[in-house]
Motif scaffolding. Structure first.
Motif, PDB file in Angstrom:
ATOM      1  N   ILE A 190      -2.261  -2.053  -9.178  1.00 34.31           N
ATOM      2  CA  ILE A 190      -2.911  -3.275  -8.700  1.00 34.31           C
ATOM      3  C   ILE A 190      -1.921  -4.040  -7.827  1.00 34.31           C
ATOM      4  O   ILE A 190      -0.796  -4.325  -8.239  1.00 34.31           O
ATOM      5  N   LEU A 191      -2.354  -4.367  -6.614  1.00 36.81           N
ATOM      6  CA  LEU A 191      -1.501  -5.064  -5.656  1.00 36.81           C
ATOM      7  C   LEU A 191      -1.730  -6.566  -5.736  1.00 36.81           C
ATOM      8  O   LEU A 191      -2.871  -7.030  -5.797  1.00 36.81           O
ATOM      9  N   LEU A 192      -0.637  -7.315  -5.719  1.00 37.57           N
ATOM     10  CA  LEU A 192      -0.718  -8.768  -5.634  1.00 37.57           C
ATOM     11  C   LEU A 192      -1.100  -9.115  -4.202  1.00 37.57           C
ATOM     12  O   LEU A 192      -0.296  -8.977  -3.282  1.00 37.57           O
ATOM     13  N   ILE A 212       0.834  -1.206   0.000  1.00 38.40           N
ATOM     14  CA  ILE A 212       0.000   0.000   0.000  1.00 38.40           C
ATOM     15  C   ILE A 212       0.864   1.250   0.000  1.00 38.40           C
ATOM     16  O   ILE A 212       0.582   2.220  -0.721  1.00 38.40           O
ATOM     17  N   THR A 213       1.942   1.237   0.767  1.00 37.22           N
ATOM     18  CA  THR A 213       2.850   2.384   0.806  1.00 37.22           C
ATOM     19  C   THR A 213       3.402   2.679  -0.580  1.00 37.22           C
ATOM     20  O   THR A 213       3.409   3.828  -1.036  1.00 37.22           O
ATOM     21  N   GLN A 214       3.857   1.650  -1.286  1.00 38.56           N
ATOM     22  CA  GLN A 214       4.403   1.860  -2.625  1.00 38.56           C
ATOM     23  C   GLN A 214       3.312   2.302  -3.593  1.00 38.56           C
ATOM     24  O   GLN A 214       3.539   3.182  -4.428  1.00 38.56           O
ATOM     25  N   LEU A 244       0.649   4.060  -3.074  1.00 39.62           N
ATOM     26  CA  LEU A 244       0.275   5.458  -2.877  1.00 39.62           C
ATOM     27  C   LEU A 244       1.271   6.409  -3.526  1.00 39.62           C
ATOM     28  O   LEU A 244       0.916   7.548  -3.871  1.00 39.62           O
ATOM     29  N   LEU A 245       2.504   5.960  -3.693  1.00 40.31           N
ATOM     30  CA  LEU A 245       3.530   6.785  -4.322  1.00 40.31           C
ATOM     31  C   LEU A 245       3.561   6.636  -5.839  1.00 40.31           C
ATOM     32  O   LEU A 245       4.154   7.462  -6.531  1.00 40.31           O
ATOM     33  N   LEU A 246       2.928   5.581  -6.353  1.00 41.72           N
ATOM     34  CA  LEU A 246       3.013   5.271  -7.779  1.00 41.72           C
ATOM     35  C   LEU A 246       1.817   5.738  -8.597  1.00 41.72           C
ATOM     36  O   LEU A 246       1.956   6.013  -9.791  1.00 41.72           O
ATOM     37  N   GLY A 247       0.638   5.777  -7.983  1.00 40.62           N
ATOM     38  CA  GLY A 247      -0.554   6.055  -8.778  1.00 40.62           C
ATOM     39  C   GLY A 247      -1.619   6.814  -8.020  1.00 40.62           C
ATOM     40  O   GLY A 247      -1.427   7.230  -6.876  1.00 40.62           O
ATOM     41  N   LYS A 248      -2.766   6.963  -8.688  1.00 37.84           N
ATOM     42  CA  LYS A 248      -3.869   7.718  -8.102  1.00 37.84           C
ATOM     43  C   LYS A 248      -4.792   6.831  -7.267  1.00 37.84           C
ATOM     44  O   LYS A 248      -5.293   7.257  -6.228  1.00 37.84           O
ATOM     45  N   ARG A 249      -5.060   5.598  -7.760  1.00 36.39           N
ATOM     46  CA  ARG A 249      -5.953   4.685  -7.041  1.00 36.39           C
ATOM     47  C   ARG A 249      -5.372   3.285  -7.109  1.00 36.39           C
ATOM     48  O   ARG A 249      -4.878   2.852  -8.147  1.00 36.39           O
ATOM     49  N   ASP A 278       4.174  -5.943  -6.153  1.00 28.55           N
ATOM     50  CA  ASP A 278       4.386  -7.120  -5.317  1.00 28.55           C
ATOM     51  C   ASP A 278       4.859  -6.630  -3.957  1.00 28.55           C
ATOM     52  O   ASP A 278       5.946  -6.064  -3.837  1.00 28.55           O
ATOM     53  N   GLY A 279       4.043  -6.833  -2.937  1.00 31.70           N
ATOM     54  CA  GLY A 279       4.376  -6.331  -1.609  1.00 31.70           C
ATOM     55  C   GLY A 279       5.641  -6.926  -1.037  1.00 31.70           C
ATOM     56  O   GLY A 279       6.320  -6.287  -0.220  1.00 31.70           O
ATOM     57  N   ALA A 280       5.991  -8.144  -1.458  1.00 27.10           N
ATOM     58  CA  ALA A 280       7.227  -8.749  -0.962  1.00 27.10           C
ATOM     59  C   ALA A 280       8.441  -8.001  -1.504  1.00 27.10           C
ATOM     60  O   ALA A 280       9.392  -7.710  -0.760  1.00 27.10           O
ATOM     61  N   LYS A 281       8.414  -7.681  -2.790  1.00 24.77           N
ATOM     62  CA  LYS A 281       9.521  -6.918  -3.378  1.00 24.77           C
ATOM     63  C   LYS A 281       9.599  -5.524  -2.760  1.00 24.77           C
ATOM     64  O   LYS A 281      10.677  -5.042  -2.415  1.00 24.77           O
ATOM     65  N   ALA A 282       8.440  -4.881  -2.635  1.00 24.52           N
ATOM     66  CA  ALA A 282       8.415  -3.562  -2.008  1.00 24.52           C
ATOM     67  C   ALA A 282       8.904  -3.643  -0.569  1.00 24.52           C
ATOM     68  O   ALA A 282       9.666  -2.786  -0.102  1.00 24.52           O
ATOM     69  N   GLY A 283       8.486  -4.698   0.129  1.00 25.29           N
ATOM     70  CA  GLY A 283       8.860  -4.854   1.532  1.00 25.29           C
ATOM     71  C   GLY A 283      10.348  -5.006   1.749  1.00 25.29           C
ATOM     72  O   GLY A 283      10.913  -4.442   2.697  1.00 25.29           O
ATOM     73  N   VAL A 284      11.007  -5.768   0.886  1.00 23.12           N
ATOM     74  CA  VAL A 284      12.456  -5.950   1.012  1.00 23.12           C
ATOM     75  C   VAL A 284      13.174  -4.607   0.879  1.00 23.12           C
ATOM     76  O   VAL A 284      14.073  -4.285   1.665  1.00 23.12           O
TER      77      VAL A 284
END
Length: 233
Positions: free
Chosen positions: A183-185, A105-107, A109-114, A215-221
């Motif tokens: 779109i979040l996985l 979600i953090t990523q 919000l920085l990448l798009g509008k919705r 991908d939240g795992a990639k963003a999380g790392v």
């Protein structure tokens, strides 16, 4: 410069999910990744609050017994929910601990509008919705909603590939049509499936603009490695 050691935690007991994470996650510079799978007494998938709490307890006790907190600098909990293990570890250590849910979600919000979420077919979607509200501080126009693929967590790694690809593309298209440009996985078992999401959105018909997949795992790392460096300053 010393190397940062991050523990990537799969809180369910399905090794195939961990294998999928290990295939796609790459460590940032000066960072090592170690991968952990929940012990065999934990449920093989997380489908509701009961299995979430059972996996959290099994993992927490096992991590404590193996002294893994002392051996690592940060912890990534790979369940796309407000998983209890994240909070249990935060109460135990001041070392950075995040979940892939928060990271995605953090990523976004920085990448798009919705942003929207494409997740499994479990009944956990209501809890995911509550988790989004908690992070966003209530209902938000920046959240386009959730769609469920009808696929199980373990099925994503071990099931029929044609069915998986078909469902991932179909439901990614549905959430894109709801106005999501990110779109979040919505499951750790979806690791590496960004291309299916983007393709599904493109095949769904005219939309306002390009769609990105997170991908939240990639963003999380990446986020976790940065937090560890920041805390060390």
């Amino acid at each position: 410069m010393s190397c940062t050691r991050l523990l990537v935690i799969n809180p369910n007991s399905s090794k195939s999910v961990t294998d999928g994470l290990e295939e796609v996650l790459k460590p940032p510079p000066q960072t090592e990744l170690a991968f952990y799978t929940a012990p065999k007494n934990a449920p093989p998938s997380i489908n509701d609050m009961i299995t979430a709490n059972l996996t959290a307890t099994a993992c927490f006790l096992d991590i404590q017994e193996k002294k893994l907190i002392d051996q690592h600098d940060g912890f990534l909990v790979c369940c796309f929910s407000d998983h209890p293990l994240t909070h249990m570890l935060r109460e135990t250590t001041t070392k950075p601990t995040i979940g892939i849910f928060e990271a995605a979600i953090t990523q976004a919000l920085l990448l798009g509008k919705r942003f929207g979420i494409v997740t499994t077919g479990s009944g956990y979607s209501a809890d995911i919705h509550k988790g989004v509200q908690a992070i966003m501080g209530g209902d938000s126009q920046r959240f386009a909603g959730i769609v469920t693929t009808g696929l199980g967590v373990v099925e994503l790694r071990e099931g029929d590939r044609q069915k998986i690809e078909r469902n991932m593309k179909e439901y990614s298209g549905k959430i894109a049509q709801k106005g999501a440009d990110v779109i979040l996985l919505g499951c750790a078992g979806m690791a590496g499936m960004e291309s299916l999401v983007v393709q599904g959105a493109a095949e769904a018909g005219p939309i306002a603009g390009p769609v990105r997949a997170v991908d939240g795992a990639k963003a999380g790392v990446e986020i976790l490695a940065g937090l560890v460096r920041f805390c060390a300053c």
